[in-house]
Each structure stands twice: as structure tokens, then as C-alpha cells.
Design a protein around this motif. Sequence first.
Motif, short mmCIF file in Angstrom:
data_model
loop_
_atom_site.label_atom_id
_atom_site.label_comp_id
_atom_site.label_asym_id
_atom_site.label_seq_id
_atom_site.Cartn_x
_atom_site.Cartn_y
_atom_site.Cartn_z
N LYS A 63 0.81 -1.22 0.00
CA LYS A 63 0.00 0.00 0.00
C LYS A 63 0.84 1.27 0.00
O LYS A 63 0.30 2.38 -0.16
N LEU A 64 2.15 1.14 0.19
CA LEU A 64 3.03 2.31 0.31
C LEU A 64 3.90 2.47 -0.93
O LEU A 64 4.57 1.53 -1.37
N ASP A 65 3.88 3.67 -1.50
CA ASP A 65 4.76 4.05 -2.61
C ASP A 65 5.67 5.17 -2.15
O ASP A 65 5.20 6.18 -1.59
N LEU A 66 6.97 5.03 -2.42
CA LEU A 66 7.96 6.04 -2.05
C LEU A 66 8.67 6.54 -3.29
O LEU A 66 8.93 5.78 -4.23
N GLY A 67 9.01 7.82 -3.30
CA GLY A 67 9.76 8.40 -4.40
C GLY A 67 10.93 9.22 -3.91
O GLY A 67 10.80 9.98 -2.93
N LEU A 68 12.09 9.05 -4.56
CA LEU A 68 13.28 9.85 -4.29
C LEU A 68 13.79 10.39 -5.61
O LEU A 68 13.88 9.65 -6.60
N ARG B 252 -10.47 3.50 -1.62
CA ARG B 252 -10.95 4.84 -1.97
C ARG B 252 -9.99 5.95 -1.57
O ARG B 252 -9.81 6.93 -2.28
N LEU B 253 -9.36 5.82 -0.41
CA LEU B 253 -8.58 6.92 0.18
C LEU B 253 -7.08 6.66 0.11
O LEU B 253 -6.60 5.61 0.55
N THR B 254 -6.34 7.65 -0.43
CA THR B 254 -4.87 7.61 -0.47
C THR B 254 -4.33 8.89 0.17
O THR B 254 -4.74 9.99 -0.20
N LEU B 255 -3.41 8.72 1.10
CA LEU B 255 -2.76 9.86 1.75
C LEU B 255 -1.44 10.17 1.05
O LEU B 255 -0.73 9.25 0.60
N ASN B 256 -1.09 11.45 0.96
CA ASN B 256 0.10 11.89 0.22
C ASN B 256 0.93 12.87 1.06
O ASN B 256 0.37 13.68 1.82
N ALA B 257 2.24 12.81 0.89
CA ALA B 257 3.13 13.76 1.55
C ALA B 257 4.38 13.95 0.70
O ALA B 257 4.77 13.04 -0.05
N ASP C 158 -6.19 11.79 -1.85
CA ASP C 158 -7.04 11.48 -2.99
C ASP C 158 -8.20 10.63 -2.47
O ASP C 158 -7.96 9.68 -1.69
N TYR C 159 -9.41 10.93 -2.94
CA TYR C 159 -10.56 10.12 -2.55
C TYR C 159 -11.38 9.78 -3.79
O TYR C 159 -11.85 10.67 -4.50
N LYS C 160 -11.53 8.46 -4.06
CA LYS C 160 -12.28 8.00 -5.21
C LYS C 160 -13.78 8.06 -4.92
O LYS C 160 -14.29 7.29 -4.09
N ILE C 161 -14.44 8.96 -5.59
CA ILE C 161 -15.89 9.07 -5.43
C ILE C 161 -16.57 7.86 -6.08
O ILE C 161 -17.51 7.28 -5.55
N ASP C 162 -16.09 7.48 -7.26
CA ASP C 162 -16.51 6.27 -7.95
C ASP C 162 -15.35 5.85 -8.85
O ASP C 162 -14.32 6.54 -8.88
#
Length: 449
Positions: A248-253, A306-311, A350-354
Motif C-alpha cells: 500500500k506504500l509508494d515512495l519516491g526519491l 478509496r482513500l490515499t494519503l500523500n506527503a 485522494d478520494y475516489k468518489i466512484d
Amino acid sequence: MTSRNFARMGGIAMTTALLAGVAAPAMAGSFYVQEQSTRGQGRANAGVGADKGVQSLWWNPAAIAGTQREVYLGAHGLILDSDVDNTGSTLTYNVPVPGVGVVSRSAPVNGDPHVHDVVESGIVPNFAVSMPIGDRFNVGLAVQAPYNFTTKYLPDDFARYDALTSELRSANVSLVAAMTVTDWLDLGVGFDAQYAKATLSSALPNVPIPAVLSPAYVVSPSTDGRNQLEGDGWDYGWNAGAQMHFGKLDLGLSYRSKIEHELEGSVNISGLTGVLAGANVSTDGGASFTTPWYATVSARYAVNDRLTLNAQVNQIGWSEFDAIRVAYTGGGSTIVQDYDDVTTGAIGFDYKIDPSMTFRAGLGYDPTPTPDDHRTARIPDGDRWLYAAGLSKTIGNMTFDGAVTYIDIDTATINDTRDVYGNGLVISNLRGEAQGSGVGFSLGATWNF
């Protein structure tokens, strides 16, 4: 006598930018434009370096690894309310008088003390495309406008000796290659070619005869000369990045290099009289400077379907912009800028409405790199808070993105003292206060095929 002032003009050449003739102000710190992804802009660019697809190419070249063919076209605009107010600007004259010595007198700068809409509103576009080569490789091309700033003052404004028009057009072309190394690791590298073209101008103060330097003397625009610089050039840099995927975790450098710029063109000085008349000139000239490097750490976490948190956290090496080095026929000079490195950050979701529609929002902080003792009217910049929201809608192979950003800019003090001609004859004491806010709009479309 003219080298110092031309150095000032050369410095500003780099601090204003446009793309393809479309005027647009910077929506991030100083003259940096971070609006390179409509989708990312909807969450104040939180997590964009860990996101997949061509919209993330500015932030991480590994973003296209493992993706299908994509084409993206976006446009980003800003409606800005900006004001700069005079808080006691003066010119100090040090005039040699035979038999007397040097006569010194400070005089107030006459002109409009309140300048509205200093920073021009406008639009800047960007474009990106990528395609796979085999099962593990992707290549991409992106056209961006990473530095962009346009400011204008009238000939009777109090800040005219620091700036009249500041306008530069720029475009950054990136060629990118990315590789899927394992099922959890993607790598990418890119080559940047960056073009800049500048036209800049400012007023120049003439020196009154000593008899006029009474305590009641006021500096009038009717006696001003004028300075104008035009120049352009191509310069080059590179970028590299990695993305890691752990469930569930994606990291970028990622890292984007500094670019050492040179502008070659002409300088024209006219309207100077008396002891300054010999400084009127029309000649070839150039200015060199270095843009900052960028290091980014980004993360996305899928809480559920539905829900993805970003930082995201960005370290920007603005200290590379330490000085402007100028050369022209018959002379040259260096003017110190001493920008500070800054750390910016953003959080969002991000929240997927549909399955076909996603809502997103984010909060970002962009501190200004301009030190208080070097802030000028050219870039009346302050710390910024960004409040963003966006929406995506997928129809067939097309995804349409929209975003809106409110930008709250802290009030900044302008306290710049400089030797106008480099010989102590005229000292400009620019004193002012700048404040502003803006609303940014982003629209984009991505075609997957």
C-alpha cells in the motif's frame, strides 16, 4: 560606472521567466514555477514524486516506468493581487565639488508610493509524452516552464530605479528513460535542455548640480535615464530518481541538478547627462548565474480502495544563486545575491468518489529563499501557504483534471541598499513593503493508449 547597474539587470534576467510567449507569474518561492502537474496541483503537489504517469516527470523520471503510452497537456494560470508600497525610499548623492570636497545629500524619491498589480497574472502550459519499449523500459519527453516571473512598474513609480519591466521567456525540454528493475523498484534518468530569453529595464538617476542639492530637493522621474538588457541562451542539466512500491506504500526519491546559465545579448543605457553622460552606451553583454538543485522525498499510502494519503518534502538548493557575474564590452562586475536554501513541504489526499472520478485536496508551505537584506522590487517575494483542491474524471481512454489553489503570501519587507554606478556617486536606498495573494487554476488532459 555602468557595470554595477548592468550586473543588477543581468541578475533580474534570470529571476523572471515565461514560456512560449505566454506571461505567467511564479506560484512557488521566488521565481520557481512548481505547477507541472494538474493532478498534483490538486493536492498542492503532495505525493507527486511517488505518483505514476507522465504528469510526474518533472518531479521524478522514474514515474513513467512500467506505464502504458501516455500523452499529457496542461495549462496553469494565476490571478494575482499584489501591492508594493513605499516606506521611505531615498537616493543619496555624493557629489565632488571643487574646492569643497564631496557634498552628500539624501533626497526622497518622488513618484507613486503605492503600486498595484506589480506581478502580472497569466497562463503557462506544459506537455509530456511517454511510451514503453519492451517489457521493462520506458522513454519520455516533457516540455516545462520551471522559472517564470513577470513584474512591471511605471516610469513614475517609486521603485523605478530598481525595476521597470522584468520579462523573460523560458522552456525546459527533458528527455527521460526509465526502467522497471524489480517488482518493487523503478529507476529513471533524464537530460534537460533549458532556453531563456530576457528583456529587462530600469530607470537611472541623473546627478543634480550641487546647488540643487538643498534639503528640500526631491528626486523626479523627469530627469531619469534608462537601462535595458536583452539576452538569451541554451544551457543544460540532468535529473535522476527512484520509486519503491511496498504494498500500500509508494515512495519516491529524486534529484534535479543545478543549471549554470549564460545570457548573451545587448545592453543599452541612454538619457544620462552631466557627469554621467559618458556612460551612455549600446553594446554587447552577458550575464552568468546558477539555478538551484532540487532533492525530493515523496510518499503515497493507500488507506483503502478509496482513500490515499500523500506527503512530500523538497530541499531546494537556492544557495547556488549566490551571485550574478556580468561581462560586457569594456568591463564587468559581480553582484551578490546570497539566496538561502529552503525546505518546502505538502500533505494531501485522494478520494475516489466512484471508479471514474477522484477528488483531492492538499496544503503546502513554500518559504521564500530571498534574504531580507537582498529583497528587491523585481521579486517582492514572501513566504507562501498553498490551499489546493482538484477533481479528475475518466472517460474512456481520457482523464480530465482540474485544480484550484489559493495562495496566501506573507507581507515582506524590501530593504535594499546598493551603489547604482559602482563608484559611490549615487546610493539607492529602496525601502518598501510587499503583500499579495492569488488564485491559481489548472486544467489538464491525459490520453492513455
